[in-house]
Design a protein around this motif. Structure first.
Motif, PDB file in Angstrom:
ATOM      1  N   LEU A 234      39.427 -56.300  -1.695  1.00 52.81           N
ATOM      2  CA  LEU A 234      40.452 -55.126  -1.888  1.00 52.81           C
ATOM      3  C   LEU A 234      39.649 -53.863  -1.490  1.00 52.81           C
ATOM      4  O   LEU A 234      40.117 -52.747  -0.923  1.00 52.81           O
ATOM      5  CB  LEU A 234      40.427 -55.189  -3.437  1.00 52.81           C
ATOM      6  N   HIS A 235      38.099 -53.866  -1.615  1.00 51.94           N
ATOM      7  CA  HIS A 235      37.596 -52.785  -1.104  1.00 51.94           C
ATOM      8  C   HIS A 235      37.821 -52.315   0.541  1.00 51.94           C
ATOM      9  O   HIS A 235      38.013 -51.322   0.934  1.00 51.94           O
ATOM     10  CB  HIS A 235      35.925 -52.978  -1.251  1.00 51.94           C
ATOM     11  N   PHE A 236      37.690 -53.671   1.193  1.00 48.44           N
ATOM     12  CA  PHE A 236      37.912 -53.518   2.645  1.00 48.44           C
ATOM     13  C   PHE A 236      39.332 -53.022   2.841  1.00 48.44           C
ATOM     14  O   PHE A 236      39.691 -51.994   3.762  1.00 48.44           O
ATOM     15  CB  PHE A 236      37.680 -54.795   3.486  1.00 48.44           C
ATOM     16  N   LEU A 237      40.476 -53.500   2.105  1.00 49.53           N
ATOM     17  CA  LEU A 237      41.881 -53.017   2.583  1.00 49.53           C
ATOM     18  C   LEU A 237      41.877 -51.572   2.099  1.00 49.53           C
ATOM     19  O   LEU A 237      42.502 -50.668   3.012  1.00 49.53           O
ATOM     20  CB  LEU A 237      42.746 -53.854   1.233  1.00 49.53           C
ATOM     21  N   VAL A 238      41.226 -50.928   1.021  1.00 54.81           N
ATOM     22  CA  VAL A 238      41.347 -49.483   0.778  1.00 54.81           C
ATOM     23  C   VAL A 238      40.733 -48.654   1.526  1.00 54.81           C
ATOM     24  O   VAL A 238      41.359 -47.879   2.267  1.00 54.81           O
ATOM     25  CB  VAL A 238      40.648 -49.356  -0.927  1.00 54.81           C
ATOM     26  N   TYR A 239      39.507 -49.446   2.293  1.00 57.04           N
ATOM     27  CA  TYR A 239      38.945 -48.419   3.472  1.00 57.04           C
ATOM     28  C   TYR A 239      39.586 -48.637   4.500  1.00 57.04           C
ATOM     29  O   TYR A 239      39.852 -47.326   5.024  1.00 57.04           O
ATOM     30  CB  TYR A 239      37.378 -49.008   3.585  1.00 57.04           C
ATOM     31  N   VAL A 284      32.472 -47.419  -9.653  1.00 56.31           N
ATOM     32  CA  VAL A 284      33.279 -46.144  -9.321  1.00 56.31           C
ATOM     33  C   VAL A 284      32.574 -45.528  -8.125  1.00 56.31           C
ATOM     34  O   VAL A 284      33.314 -44.921  -7.491  1.00 56.31           O
ATOM     35  CB  VAL A 284      33.231 -45.272 -10.645  1.00 56.31           C
ATOM     36  N   GLY A 285      31.244 -45.476  -8.206  1.00 58.30           N
ATOM     37  CA  GLY A 285      30.846 -44.762  -6.809  1.00 58.30           C
ATOM     38  C   GLY A 285      31.015 -45.301  -5.639  1.00 58.30           C
ATOM     39  O   GLY A 285      30.893 -44.819  -4.726  1.00 58.30           O
ATOM     40  N   THR A 286      30.973 -46.777  -5.680  1.00 60.92           N
ATOM     41  CA  THR A 286      31.397 -47.572  -4.537  1.00 60.92           C
ATOM     42  C   THR A 286      32.625 -47.166  -3.943  1.00 60.92           C
ATOM     43  O   THR A 286      32.921 -47.113  -3.092  1.00 60.92           O
ATOM     44  CB  THR A 286      31.303 -49.054  -4.975  1.00 60.92           C
ATOM     45  N   TRP A 287      33.640 -46.985  -5.054  1.00 65.40           N
ATOM     46  CA  TRP A 287      35.278 -46.805  -4.632  1.00 65.40           C
ATOM     47  C   TRP A 287      35.149 -45.435  -4.065  1.00 65.40           C
ATOM     48  O   TRP A 287      35.859 -45.153  -3.035  1.00 65.40           O
ATOM     49  CB  TRP A 287      36.037 -46.880  -5.766  1.00 65.40           C
TER      50      TRP A 287
END
Length: 384
Positions: A234-239, A284-287
């Motif tokens: 999901l993080h890669f998708l948001v990035y 949160v910091g990662t997002w």
């Protein structure tokens, strides 16, 4: 021309994206290798791409952008299809090296075509957005194909879309405009630029930016695991979503704003996001960090390419594009090696802090911003 150019770019980079998850799985599965060989495979492809880019720029300027594009797409198609019959590691690495050459040829041909457009700023921006879309969509499609029919479905699909790019590329103009004919070298002398000095400054800026990309692409899953999170899908998708959104929603800004200003903003956003990964190790910091890095990456490449070809005659743009984009592979390799060493010695935070410092330092290359650095490549009003 722009619609067909973007169609070619979609096929070529979707083909590359399809192999992103499949190649590591194939290495550690049917070929029975350890995870370390995945890094070797990446290095082989990147090194071949770096070595091939000067040739790609020379070919684009001397024989035409279409020639470079079609040759690269055919190499991508052939190497993907050949994976159906690969059962030995040495041949696998040979194919990955040839694929690196194909990627270099296709990218330089396509990017130089975009710089030849009568609205180069907009064309370069749309081209770079399509490149990232193909690379982001490829892994998702590959996972679906693998689950349904195994590796063969991935290899055949990657070969088919690259072949489609080559076929569509044949309908594009050669772009050997009168400007190109006047400025290309005399065939009797055999002299042509293998690298372009005007592209060195944007190239080094691109290298600093790529360090931020490497932090996300190679080390984010380890960072999330340390925080007790998942694999990062999901993080890669948001990035990727932030990156593509910046390119599409901000297309007027990216096409018209001073590229030096965009480069500074890109590198500062990337640097801030990387430092945030080190300073705020939390979900949160990662997002927040990946959103900043995604925005920085969205601003960067169109600005660096516009600077590289600014004011150049058509017969020199291929070598300028090739020189600038070669810094991607150099940046990726140097960042991956440096971050790996630092992560082993000081933890991931030390690596992320170094990435932030490198990206922020890259912004100094474009300061102070001079008033004459307000335009991209000169408009080409020749018919397409």
């Amino acid at each position: 021309m722009i619609g067909r150019l973007l169609g070619c770019a979609t096929g070529a980079f979707l083909s590359i994206g399809l192999l992103v998850p499949a190649v590591p799985r194939y290495l550690t599965g049917p070929l029975g290798q350890q995870a370390g060989m995945v890094g070797v495979s990446l290095a082989v492809t990147a090194a071949a791409g770096v070595l091939a880019r000067p040739l790609a720029g020379w070919l684009a300027d001397r024989a035409g952008r279409r020639t470079a594009l079609c040759a690269g797409a055919l190499l991508l198609s052939g190497t993907s299809l050949a994976l159906l019959a690969v059962g030995q590691l040495p041949l696998f690495f040979v194919l990955r090296g040839v694929a690196g050459v194909g990627e270099a040829l296709a990218y330089v041909g396509l990017a130089t075509l975009a710089s030849d457009h009568r609205r180069p700023g907009a064309a370069i921006n749309h081209f770079s957005a399509v490149v990232n879309t193909g690379l982001l969509a490829g892994p998702v499609i590959a996972e679906t194909l693998y689950a349904a029919s195994g590796f063969a479905a991935v290899w055949i699909t990657a070969a088919a879309v690259a072949l489609g790019s080559a076929v569509l590329g044949r309908t594009l103009p050669k772009t050997m405009s009168p400007d190109t004919e006047r400025t290309r070298p005399d065939p009797g002398t055999g002299r042509a630029r293998l690298y372009h000095t005007s592209a060195l400054r944007p190239g080094f800026g691109y290298l600093a930016s790529v360090w931020g990309y490497t932090a996300i692409s190679a080390f984010l899953p380890l960072h999330l695991a340390a925080l007790g999170g998942g694999s990062g899908g999901l993080h890669f998708l948001v990035y990727g979503g932030v990156l593509v959104a910046v390119r599409l929603a901000g297309h007027r800004l990216l096409a018209m704003a001073a590229p030096a200003r965009l480069a500074v903003a890109s590198l500062l956003l990337t640097g801030t996001g990387s430092i945030l990964l080190a300073a705020w190790p939390s979900p949160v910091g990662t997002w927040c960090a990946i959103a900043l890095i995604g925005a920085g990456q969205g601003l960067g490449l169109p600005a660096f390419l516009r600077m590289a070809v600014h004011g150049l005659p058509a017969g020199e743009r291929g070598s300028a594009v090739a020189t600038t984009t070669a810094f991607f592979d150099v940046g990726f390799l140097s960042a991956a090696l440096s971050l790996g060493v630092l992560a082993d010695r000081f933890g991931l935070a030390g690596g992320f802090a170094l990435v932030g410092a490198v990206s922020a330092a890259g912004a100094l290359l474009f300061l102070p911003i001079r008033h004459n650095e307000h335009e991209g490549a000169p408009l080409d009003h020749s018919p397409r």
